[in-house]
Design an enzyme around this catalytic site. Structure first.
Site, PDB file in Angstrom:
ATOM      1  CE1 TYR A  11     -43.151 -14.902  35.113  1.00  0.00           C
ATOM      2  CE2 TYR A  11     -43.839 -16.968  34.086  1.00  0.00           C
ATOM      3  CZ  TYR A  11     -43.403 -16.272  35.192  1.00  0.00           C
ATOM      4  OH  TYR A  11     -43.235 -16.928  36.381  1.00  0.00           O
ATOM      5  CG  ASN A  32     -44.881  -9.878  17.948  1.00  0.00           C
ATOM      6  OD1 ASN A  32     -45.108  -9.870  19.163  1.00  0.00           O
ATOM      7  ND2 ASN A  32     -45.311 -10.832  17.149  1.00  0.00           N
ATOM      8  CG  LEU A  33     -44.114  -4.568  21.866  1.00  0.00           C
ATOM      9  CD1 LEU A  33     -44.164  -3.030  21.909  1.00  0.00           C
ATOM     10  CD2 LEU A  33     -43.720  -5.096  23.256  1.00  0.00           C
ATOM     11  CB  ALA A  74     -40.296 -14.852  20.120  1.00  0.00           C
ATOM     12  CE1 TYR A 141     -45.563 -24.112  23.687  1.00  0.00           C
ATOM     13  CE2 TYR A 141     -46.246 -25.567  25.464  1.00  0.00           C
ATOM     14  CZ  TYR A 141     -45.402 -24.592  24.974  1.00  0.00           C
ATOM     15  OH  TYR A 141     -44.394 -24.104  25.767  1.00  0.00           O
ATOM     16  CE  LYS A 145     -42.125 -23.385  22.245  1.00  0.00           C
ATOM     17  NZ  LYS A 145     -41.127 -22.315  22.312  1.00  0.00           N
ATOM     18  NE  ARG A 219     -49.470 -29.635  33.741  1.00  0.00           N
ATOM     19  CZ  ARG A 219     -50.244 -30.707  33.561  1.00  0.00           C
ATOM     20  NH1 ARG A 219     -50.119 -31.752  34.365  1.00  0.00           N
ATOM     21  NH2 ARG A 219     -51.122 -30.742  32.588  1.00  0.00           N
TER      22      ARG A 219
HETATM   23  N1  UDP Z   1     -55.521 -25.084  35.529  1.00  0.00           N
HETATM   24  C1  UDP Z   1     -56.740 -25.067  36.190  1.00  0.00           C
HETATM   25  N2  UDP Z   1     -57.424 -23.884  36.234  1.00  0.00           N
HETATM   26  C2  UDP Z   1     -56.969 -22.755  35.646  1.00  0.00           C
HETATM   27  C3  UDP Z   1     -55.722 -22.786  34.977  1.00  0.00           C
HETATM   28  C4  UDP Z   1     -55.014 -23.981  34.939  1.00  0.00           C
HETATM   29  O1  UDP Z   1     -57.214 -26.082  36.710  1.00  0.00           O
HETATM   30  O2  UDP Z   1     -57.653 -21.720  35.698  1.00  0.00           O
HETATM   31  C5  UDP Z   1     -54.767 -26.350  35.482  1.00  0.00           C
HETATM   32  C6  UDP Z   1     -54.465 -26.833  34.063  1.00  0.00           C
HETATM   33  O3  UDP Z   1     -55.541 -27.610  33.571  1.00  0.00           O
HETATM   34  C7  UDP Z   1     -53.192 -27.653  34.289  1.00  0.00           C
HETATM   35  C8  UDP Z   1     -52.502 -26.916  35.453  1.00  0.00           C
HETATM   36  O4  UDP Z   1     -53.513 -26.122  36.077  1.00  0.00           O
HETATM   37  O5  UDP Z   1     -53.508 -28.940  34.721  1.00  0.00           O
HETATM   38  C9  UDP Z   1     -51.384 -26.005  35.005  1.00  0.00           C
HETATM   39  O6  UDP Z   1     -51.891 -25.210  33.926  1.00  0.00           O
HETATM   40  P1  UDP Z   1     -51.134 -23.978  33.342  1.00  0.00           P
HETATM   41  O7  UDP Z   1     -52.020 -23.391  32.284  1.00  0.00           O
HETATM   42  O8  UDP Z   1     -50.700 -23.068  34.441  1.00  0.00           O
HETATM   43  O9  UDP Z   1     -49.810 -24.573  32.696  1.00  0.00           O
HETATM   44  P2  UDP Z   1     -49.575 -25.756  31.627  1.00  0.00           P
HETATM   45  O10 UDP Z   1     -49.452 -27.029  32.431  1.00  0.00           O
HETATM   46  O11 UDP Z   1     -50.724 -25.751  30.670  1.00  0.00           O
HETATM   47  O12 UDP Z   1     -48.286 -25.364  30.987  1.00  0.00           O
END
Ligand code: UDP
Length: 330
Positions: A11, A32-33, A74, A141, A145, A219
């Protein structure tokens, strides 16, 4: 300048490749697809299918294509997967990254922009989060990083590598040509739009009891084109900013319910939702201080209002409801 982009079929990597090409750079697109899509790689890039876990494959790319700089996207990036499969994250994000660094050193390539993450901070004690905030990641994760950030600092000290780290908050939105399409989608905005299109029955909201105004996670959503711009700025000033980390966010947080409201307004559709338990590894609030990126690199978000982010993602999703065609090959 010849820029090697790792994860160029993913992405953010594919959209940064498109952005680099539009600025006159040449792009060597490595992927690496496994998660990425061949169809996402811009046709003007030189595509190399290679895996950062296999040193001989990286060597071949460097020997043939002679990059001048690297943008390293990646890696594994899903918090929930990281708590189930930490070893996958340490292998891809640390061991794979070290393989890349060693190829750079062998070939005297000294410029690197590294994709890091807000997850390196853990649960913040100050919001917006400045770059010198303590680092206590709460999932593998974020830990993977952060370890790689530390490794980069050693390579800088002992090999003369110039690098800059960009810690993204929540990448979102689309360019005209490219958008967010994971084989197994877990990200909020694409899932909200899937629910708007009826591709999934409803959006599950993970957690309603966080210490936030409406109980859902907050977020900081940042448009992927603004992320791409931060990369080019960091690369163009790499000697000046070598060893530095920058947040890439918009200093404005939105709760999940606020994202849903905005998406209903933009799509004109009712988005079914239900509350579910918290997702392991999710901090309550992640909002960036963007001051350093602005002060040192002159960066300003151009596309990161929540409306523009969701509108661009919605436009792309309507054209590509099932993502990229898997038939494309390079
Ligand atoms: N989230 C949610 N439902 C979903 C996907 C994500 O409630 O189907 C919430 C997730 O718990 C987090 C926020 O949305 O609080 C953003 O999640 P996302 O996976 O997009 O990104 P992250 O913050 O993990 O990088």
């Amino acid at each position: 300048m010849n820029v090697l982009v790792t994860g160029a079929a993913g992405y953010i990597g594919s959209i940064c490749s498109e952005f680099l090409l539009s600025r006159g750079y040449q792009v060597i697109a490595l992927d690496n697809l496994q998660e990425g899509h061949a169809a996402a790689v811009p046709p003007a890039a030189t595509f190399c299918r290679a895996d950062l876990g296999i040193r001989s494959q990286i060597e071949e790319v460097f020997s043939h294509h002679k990059p001048d700089a690297v943008m390293h996207f990646a890696g594994e990036a899903l918090v929930a997967k990281s708590v189930r499969e930490p070893s996958t994250f340490y292998a891809a994000n640390i061991a794979g990254g070290v393989n890349l660094l060693d190829a750079m050193i062998r070939h005297n390539v000294k410029k690197l922009i590294f994709s890091s993450t807000a997850a390196t901070y853990g649960e913040p004690h100050t919001v917006p989060i400045p770059e010198d905030h303590s680092k206590s990641p709460i999932n593998p994760y974020g830990k993977s990083k952060l370890r790689f950030e530390e490794i980069l600092s050693d390579y800088r000290a002992y090999t003369g590598l110039h690098y800059a780290t960009l810690r993204y908050f929540n990448a979102a939105g689309a360019s005209a040509e490219r958008g967010e399409a994971h084989r197994v989608e877990t990200h909020l905005i694409p899932k909200v739009l899937d629910a708007a299109l009826g591709l999934i029955p409803q959006l599950e909201i993970f957690g309603s009891d966080y210490p936030t105004p409406d109980g859902t996670c907050v977020r900081d959503y940042i448009h992927v084109l603004d992320i791409a711009d931060s990369h080019v700025r960091a690369l163009e000033s790499i000697e000046k900013v070598s060893g530095e980390a920058f947040n890439v966010g918009n200093s404005r947080g939105f709760s999940i319910l606020e994202v849903l409201d905005a998406a209903e307004g933009i799509t004109g559709r009712k988005i079914p939702r239900k509350f579910s338990p918290r997702r392991p590894g999710d901090p309550a609030v992640l909002v960036a201080s963007k001051e350093k990126l602005h002060r040192i690199l002159g960066w300003q978000a151009q596309h990161s209002s929540l409306d523009e982010i969701i509108t661009s993602a919605w436009t792309w999703k309507q054209k590509h409801p099932h993502g990229y065609s898997e038939a494309a090959s390079r």
